[in-house]
Enzyme design. Sequence first.
Site, PDB file in Angstrom:
ATOM      1  CB  CYS A   1     110.785 -11.199  30.640  1.00 46.69           C
ATOM      2  SG  CYS A   1     109.600 -10.129  31.459  1.00 46.69           S
TER       3      CYS A   1
ATOM      4  CB  CYS B   1     111.943  -7.959  31.756  1.00 49.34           C
ATOM      5  SG  CYS B   1     111.161  -9.161  32.847  1.00 49.34           S
TER       6      CYS B   1
END
Length: 108
Positions: free
Chosen positions: A33, A36
Amino acid sequence: MSEHVIHATDADFDAAVLQSSEPVLVDFWAPWCGPCKMIAPALDELAGDYAGKVKIAKVNVDENRATALKYHVRSIPMLLLFKDGQVQATQIGAVGKAQLAQLIDKAL
């Protein structure tokens, strides 16, 4: 990676987060991600800034599906702030350190 950041799993989530005497900001994330990865440095800094007052925990959703399902994690990053075992605040998506600090300050 900050030494103040906890890595919680399905097995220890209750003990690490729900039973914590301090508020806990939980980052539901995955290694693939991009957003993230963008917020990870801010979380590391906040973990140091708030050491002794708030815990920062990370839950890898790929490895800990039961916890992700329990808290209805549908998109990541998703941050949940727990206090006394209850969700106090939710932040979905990548935000800056200042916004994360505001989220934490409301729980203190």
